[in-house]
Design a protein around this motif. Sequence first.
Motif, mmCIF file in Angstrom:
data_model
loop_
_atom_site.group_PDB
_atom_site.id
_atom_site.type_symbol
_atom_site.label_atom_id
_atom_site.label_comp_id
_atom_site.label_asym_id
_atom_site.label_seq_id
_atom_site.Cartn_x
_atom_site.Cartn_y
_atom_site.Cartn_z
ATOM 1 N N SER A 250 39.983 53.771 31.508
ATOM 2 C CA SER A 250 40.705 52.810 30.668
ATOM 3 C C SER A 250 39.836 51.578 30.374
ATOM 4 O O SER A 250 39.002 51.186 31.193
ATOM 5 C CB SER A 250 41.983 52.367 31.378
ATOM 6 N N ASN A 251 40.049 50.984 29.206
ATOM 7 C CA ASN A 251 39.249 49.819 28.825
ATOM 8 C C ASN A 251 40.006 48.504 29.065
ATOM 9 O O ASN A 251 41.140 48.497 29.550
ATOM 10 C CB ASN A 251 38.784 49.938 27.371
ATOM 11 N N ARG A 252 39.369 47.422 28.687
ATOM 12 C CA ARG A 252 39.917 46.089 28.913
ATOM 13 C C ARG A 252 41.259 45.898 28.190
ATOM 14 O O ARG A 252 42.206 45.321 28.730
ATOM 15 C CB ARG A 252 38.889 45.067 28.412
ATOM 16 N N TYR A 253 41.322 46.402 26.985
ATOM 17 C CA TYR A 253 42.545 46.297 26.177
ATOM 18 C C TYR A 253 43.719 46.977 26.895
ATOM 19 O O TYR A 253 44.816 46.434 27.003
ATOM 20 C CB TYR A 253 42.276 46.951 24.815
ATOM 21 N N CYS A 254 43.448 48.162 27.409
ATOM 22 C CA CYS A 254 44.481 48.919 28.119
ATOM 23 C C CYS A 254 44.886 48.186 29.406
ATOM 24 O O CYS A 254 46.062 48.106 29.760
ATOM 25 C CB CYS A 254 43.924 50.299 28.427
ATOM 26 N N ASN B 222 42.498 53.210 23.986
ATOM 27 C CA ASN B 222 42.694 52.716 25.354
ATOM 28 C C ASN B 222 41.550 53.063 26.301
ATOM 29 O O ASN B 222 41.549 52.657 27.448
ATOM 30 C CB ASN B 222 43.989 53.282 25.939
ATOM 31 N N ALA C 71 40.372 50.306 35.553
ATOM 32 C CA ALA C 71 39.791 50.124 34.218
ATOM 33 C C ALA C 71 38.408 49.486 34.330
ATOM 34 O O ALA C 71 38.060 48.884 35.350
ATOM 35 C CB ALA C 71 40.689 49.236 33.360
ATOM 36 N N ARG C 72 37.623 49.627 33.244
ATOM 37 C CA ARG C 72 36.380 48.877 33.146
ATOM 38 C C ARG C 72 36.745 47.513 32.593
ATOM 39 O O ARG C 72 37.376 47.400 31.557
ATOM 40 C CB ARG C 72 35.397 49.588 32.218
ATOM 41 N N TYR C 73 36.370 46.475 33.339
ATOM 42 C CA TYR C 73 36.776 45.128 32.961
ATOM 43 C C TYR C 73 35.770 44.531 31.976
ATOM 44 O O TYR C 73 36.116 43.694 31.143
ATOM 45 C CB TYR C 73 36.867 44.277 34.233
ATOM 46 N N GLY C 74 34.549 44.998 32.062
ATOM 47 C CA GLY C 74 33.485 44.504 31.172
ATOM 48 C C GLY C 74 32.167 44.631 31.891
ATOM 49 O O GLY C 74 32.145 44.576 33.123
ATOM 50 N N THR D 42 32.402 55.023 29.766
ATOM 51 C CA THR D 42 32.790 55.621 31.052
ATOM 52 C C THR D 42 34.010 56.533 30.966
ATOM 53 O O THR D 42 34.339 57.223 31.913
ATOM 54 C CB THR D 42 33.127 54.512 32.071
ATOM 55 N N ASP E 39 37.485 53.353 27.520
ATOM 56 C CA ASP E 39 36.162 52.769 27.407
ATOM 57 C C ASP E 39 35.196 53.843 26.899
ATOM 58 O O ASP E 39 35.139 54.942 27.465
ATOM 59 C CB ASP E 39 35.744 52.254 28.790
#
Length: 299
Positions: free
Chosen positions: A144-148, A136, A212-215, A141, A138
């Motif tokens: 939380s990542n995109r999936y999460c 979950n 979260a980091r979106y991308g 960083t 990134d």
Amino acid sequence: MDLKDCKVLLVDDIKANTALLKKLLKSDYQIDTVNDGKDALHYIESSLPDLVLLDIVMPDIDGYEVCQQLKADERSKDVPIVFITSLNEEGDEYKGLKLGAIDYITKPFNKNIVRARVRNHLITKKQSDLLKNLSNLDGLTSISNRYCFDNYLNNEWQRAMRSDEPLSLILMDIDFFKQYNDHYGHLAGDDCLKQVAQSLDCSIKRSTDFVARYGGEEFVAVLPKTSSDDAIILAEIFRKNIEKLVIKHEFSSTEQHVTISLGVATMIPERNTLPQLLIEAADRNLYKAKESGRNQVKR
Ligand SMILES: [Mg+2]
């Protein structure tokens, strides 16, 4: 593996039983006890244990029912449940395991075996938590990542739909990040992303708010039960906190330091709609913020 911080909840309507188990386990783990099914559900609503030792025969809500409710709830479905009961028919055990319990211990029990089983289950729980965290987060960083984010937004979209409450989303983009990377190099770019991510993550105060980091250089925040006005306030806090980092950026056409642009959208989800609507609305407003000169919030 250090298991000292593991929380074990003991549930039994007979206090002597919870006292006995507590005595058996309290030197190894954090132990809490409750003496009926209702209190067990109430406890788990506010705090998730790492393991539940659950009696079956209890007045009002029995152990089967407690197990069923916990497994049906997205938040508590991964809490491992061990039935510990004097019901010793195979049919009882089968029923308990079918409801999702990971183990079934019959009374009277052997103390060493109970201790060993509890330890094994807690080790498995900790390992699975660790994997869940890794998948979950990134990698760069550590937020939380995109999936999460996708999971979180989907759940909150459904929840807001059921409760008829507003859900807000903030989409954010670092201004002139390409120029930053081009001039300062990718290592500095990575460091900039980390600093921005940490700042955003530290700027949220409510436990339900989520960043979260979106991308790439894009970040996103999900704010349940939040009006458009309140989302704007938080977006301004995000923006100002990034300015306060004063990360030098001589190649930005906006300021001499790193800034972000933010698009805010708020919706009360209607039935049979997808959260993509909210993302698209925030994205349009992010575009407006960039068109209007960047380093600002638009809705
Ligand atoms: Mg009982």
